[in-house]
Design a protein around this motif. Structure first.
Motif, mmCIF file in Angstrom:
data_model
loop_
_atom_site.group_PDB
_atom_site.id
_atom_site.type_symbol
_atom_site.label_atom_id
_atom_site.label_comp_id
_atom_site.label_asym_id
_atom_site.label_seq_id
_atom_site.Cartn_x
_atom_site.Cartn_y
_atom_site.Cartn_z
ATOM 1 N N VAL A 89 50.557 38.432 42.059
ATOM 2 C CA VAL A 89 49.706 37.765 43.044
ATOM 3 C C VAL A 89 48.403 37.311 42.404
ATOM 4 O O VAL A 89 47.933 37.877 41.405
ATOM 5 C CB VAL A 89 49.411 38.684 44.243
ATOM 6 C CG1 VAL A 89 50.673 39.008 45.001
ATOM 7 C CG2 VAL A 89 48.682 39.946 43.818
ATOM 8 N N ASP A 90 47.822 36.285 43.008
ATOM 9 C CA ASP A 90 46.576 35.699 42.513
ATOM 10 C C ASP A 90 45.388 36.448 43.119
ATOM 11 O O ASP A 90 44.815 36.027 44.127
ATOM 12 C CB ASP A 90 46.534 34.214 42.889
ATOM 13 C CG ASP A 90 45.248 33.544 42.413
ATOM 14 O OD1 ASP A 90 44.630 34.073 41.468
ATOM 15 O OD2 ASP A 90 44.877 32.502 42.992
ATOM 16 N N TYR A 91 45.056 37.572 42.469
ATOM 17 C CA TYR A 91 43.916 38.381 42.907
ATOM 18 C C TYR A 91 43.372 39.085 41.659
ATOM 19 O O TYR A 91 44.158 39.471 40.781
ATOM 20 C CB TYR A 91 44.329 39.419 43.960
ATOM 21 C CG TYR A 91 43.173 39.929 44.797
ATOM 22 C CD1 TYR A 91 42.759 39.241 45.924
ATOM 23 C CD2 TYR A 91 42.488 41.094 44.447
ATOM 24 C CE1 TYR A 91 41.700 39.695 46.696
ATOM 25 C CE2 TYR A 91 41.433 41.550 45.219
ATOM 26 C CZ TYR A 91 41.027 40.852 46.336
ATOM 27 O OH TYR A 91 39.976 41.295 47.089
ATOM 28 N N PRO A 92 42.042 39.241 41.539
ATOM 29 C CA PRO A 92 41.501 39.883 40.331
ATOM 30 C C PRO A 92 42.161 41.232 40.064
ATOM 31 O O PRO A 92 42.177 42.113 40.926
ATOM 32 C CB PRO A 92 40.014 40.053 40.676
ATOM 33 C CG PRO A 92 39.728 38.968 41.668
ATOM 34 C CD PRO A 92 40.981 38.811 42.465
ATOM 35 N N ARG A 93 42.709 41.393 38.854
ATOM 36 C CA ARG A 93 43.474 42.595 38.552
ATOM 37 C C ARG A 93 42.634 43.860 38.637
ATOM 38 O O ARG A 93 43.132 44.921 39.004
ATOM 39 C CB ARG A 93 44.105 42.474 37.167
ATOM 40 C CG ARG A 93 45.229 41.464 37.101
ATOM 41 C CD ARG A 93 46.042 41.640 35.856
ATOM 42 N NE ARG A 93 47.215 40.770 35.851
ATOM 43 C CZ ARG A 93 48.208 40.865 34.989
ATOM 44 N NH1 ARG A 93 48.157 41.789 34.025
ATOM 45 N NH2 ARG A 93 49.241 40.058 35.052
ATOM 46 N N ASP A 94 41.351 43.737 38.280
ATOM 47 C CA ASP A 94 40.506 44.923 38.306
ATOM 48 C C ASP A 94 40.095 45.313 39.721
ATOM 49 O O ASP A 94 39.499 46.372 39.928
ATOM 50 C CB ASP A 94 39.256 44.710 37.446
ATOM 51 C CG ASP A 94 38.416 43.535 37.932
ATOM 52 O OD1 ASP A 94 38.981 42.555 38.468
ATOM 53 O OD2 ASP A 94 37.179 43.591 37.794
ATOM 54 N N LYS A 95 40.429 44.452 40.694
ATOM 55 C CA LYS A 95 40.082 44.742 42.096
ATOM 56 C C LYS A 95 41.307 45.096 42.938
ATOM 57 O O LYS A 95 41.161 45.410 44.121
ATOM 58 C CB LYS A 95 39.394 43.515 42.716
ATOM 59 C CG LYS A 95 38.094 43.097 42.050
ATOM 60 C CD LYS A 95 37.001 44.132 42.278
ATOM 61 C CE LYS A 95 35.681 43.679 41.684
ATOM 62 N NZ LYS A 95 35.133 42.493 42.375
#
Length: 460
Positions: A89-95
């Motif tokens: 998915v397109d979401y910041p990996r660290d978040k």
């Protein structure tokens, strides 16, 4: 004289019975008319009214930490697809943290989860639950004790998100009044057989028209328990998940509403699910839904109606939403009373015919109101060929009518016997694992021909 008195008493008793049945029938017809008008209002709003999608324009933001819970109980057929899709998915990996909530699985679910997590270190927080109270709500309640993120997104194990879905579900939480968010559910296996095609029509009407119209009109959109999320602070404020509720999602919707939190529906935030492919599974599923929904109604209806913090239109719509699963058994009662009165009032033949004609008219216009929603949904989706199946939905309507009515009777008997409601999972039909089915992850032609055609129809 005694015979005359006895005849008079007998006549008065019969008159009283008829008056009581007439009162009950009148009340049922009134409710049927209200629900019919509600269906038509929602459909006309979606076709001609002002549409509200206030949070879809948020594409760039300082995205908050999110935990995605994937509820799983004996889901070895589907869990790998869901986890692989979430990894892309397109979401910041660290978040973003993915938390499979493995609830007492006895098949290969745990091994599959552990294998995928080991291959992607740092992306998962595992939660394996070997005991405790059965049910999704109880599992989520235990899992949430280990969550620190403010936003909790929930999926069922058979759901497959598109790449941009997480951002779309998180965006409404920038509004501090939003306590829950719900996206649209789209059947993935709609082309499997006639039942899945009918359920695809039903889902389209329920989401594309019913949910979206309630959002447009400022009424009560419903958090559906999957393809959605909750704000942790709001969840804690209402006491968390109710582990003894079968319909934990509906319960959360109304407890949030009564505490002043908003639930948002995002019609364009789609996620793909697997619907039942055989009638027995469908009947068990809708029976569980109806029993869980009625359980929530019993606990929340009077509190909702008496809550002065909620607007009158929200209370009215919320009450209609809570009572939706008692309408099928009431319809059966209405038909029964109509037939009885038709034969009992031979000396008043006009009344009997009017009662029978009224119920027949409802069958023509009232039932068709729900079909009107489905027809409008196919038009709005741009898949007009599906409308040819609409007349066959009468069979699905009749099956649901009987299943829901039977479930209501069993629920009343269980309550009298003080039996606890038991949660049963829905059987899965996926035979083999598939590639992540997101049109933004893999080109459609890379998928199997049947699956590619299905997705092409959905996204075109």
């Amino acid at each position: 004289m005694n015979e005359a008195n006895a005849a008079a008493i007998q006549f008065d008793a019969r008159t009283l019975e008829l008056d009581l049945m007439t009162t009950i029938l009148g009340f049922i017809i009134f409710l049927l008319v209200v629900y019919t008008l509600r269906h038509y209002l929602f459909t006309l709003n979606r076709l001609f009214g002002r549409q509200r999608q206030p949070y879809l324009d948020i594409e760039q933001a300082s995205w908050p930490p999110v935990v995605v819970c994937v509820a799983a109980h004996n889901e070895e057929r589907v869990i790998a697809d869901a986890l692989n899709a979430l990894l892309e998915v397109d979401y910041p990996r660290d978040k973003l943290v993915i938390m499979p909530v493995n609830d007492r699985s006895t098949d290969g679910t745990r091994g599959i989860i552990d294998h995928i997590a080991a291959a992607h270190p740092g992306r998962f927080t595992l939660f394996h639950r070997d005991g405790g109270r059965p049910g999704k709500a109880a599992a989520l309640r235990d899992a949430c004790e280990k969550i620190e993120a403010e936003i909790i997104i929930v999926f069922d194990a058979d759901y497959l998100p598109a790449r941009g879905l997480i951002k779309q579900l998180v965006a409404p939480f920038f509004d501090p009044e939003v306590g829950a968010i719900m996206g649209r559910v789209v059947p993935l296996n709609a082309g499997a057989n006639l039942l899945t095609r009918l359920l695809d029509l039903e889902r389209a009407g329920g989401y594309q028209v019913d949910q979206a119209a309630r959002m447009n009109l400022g009424l009560v959109p419903q958090y559906g328990g999957t393809v959605g999320g909750v704000r942790r602070r709001a969840l804690e404020e209402i006491g968390g998940w109710n582990s003894d509720m079968l319909a934990e999602d509906t319960d959360v919707t109304f407890r949030l509403l009564q505490q002043g939190w908003k639930t948002v529906y995002q019609n364009r935030s789609e996620c793909y699910e697997e619907v039942p492919e055989v009638w027995p599974v469908r009947i068990r599923q809708i029976s569980r839904w109806s029993r869980g929904h009625n359980q929530v109604m019993g606990r929340n209806l009077m509190r909702l109606l008496q809550n002065p913090r909620i607007s009158l239109r929200e209370r009215a719509d919320g009450a209609l939403l809570l009572c939706v699963f008692i309408m099928p058994p009431l319809l059966v009662v209405g038909w029964s009373i109509t037939i009885i009165q038709f034969f009992m009032t031979s000396h008043q033949w006009l009344f009997g015919w009017l009662a029978l004609s009224g119920m027949v008219a409802y069958g023509a216009f009232g039932t068709n109101a729900a079909f009107f929603e489905m027809a409008a949904a196919t038009y709005l989706d741009g898949n007009r060929n599906r409308i040819r199946l609409l007349p066959l939905n009468i069979f699905g309507f009749l099956v649901s009518l009987v299943a829901i009515s039977r479930a209501a009777v069993v629920q009343v008997l269980d309550a009298l016997r003080k039996r606890e409601l038991v949660w049963h999972k829905t059987e899965r039909f996926r035979i083999a694992a598939i590639s992540p089915i997101q049109e933004l992850i893999l080109p459609l032609e890379s998928l199997s021909p049947g699956l590619s055609a299905e997705l092409q129809e959905k996204v075109s």
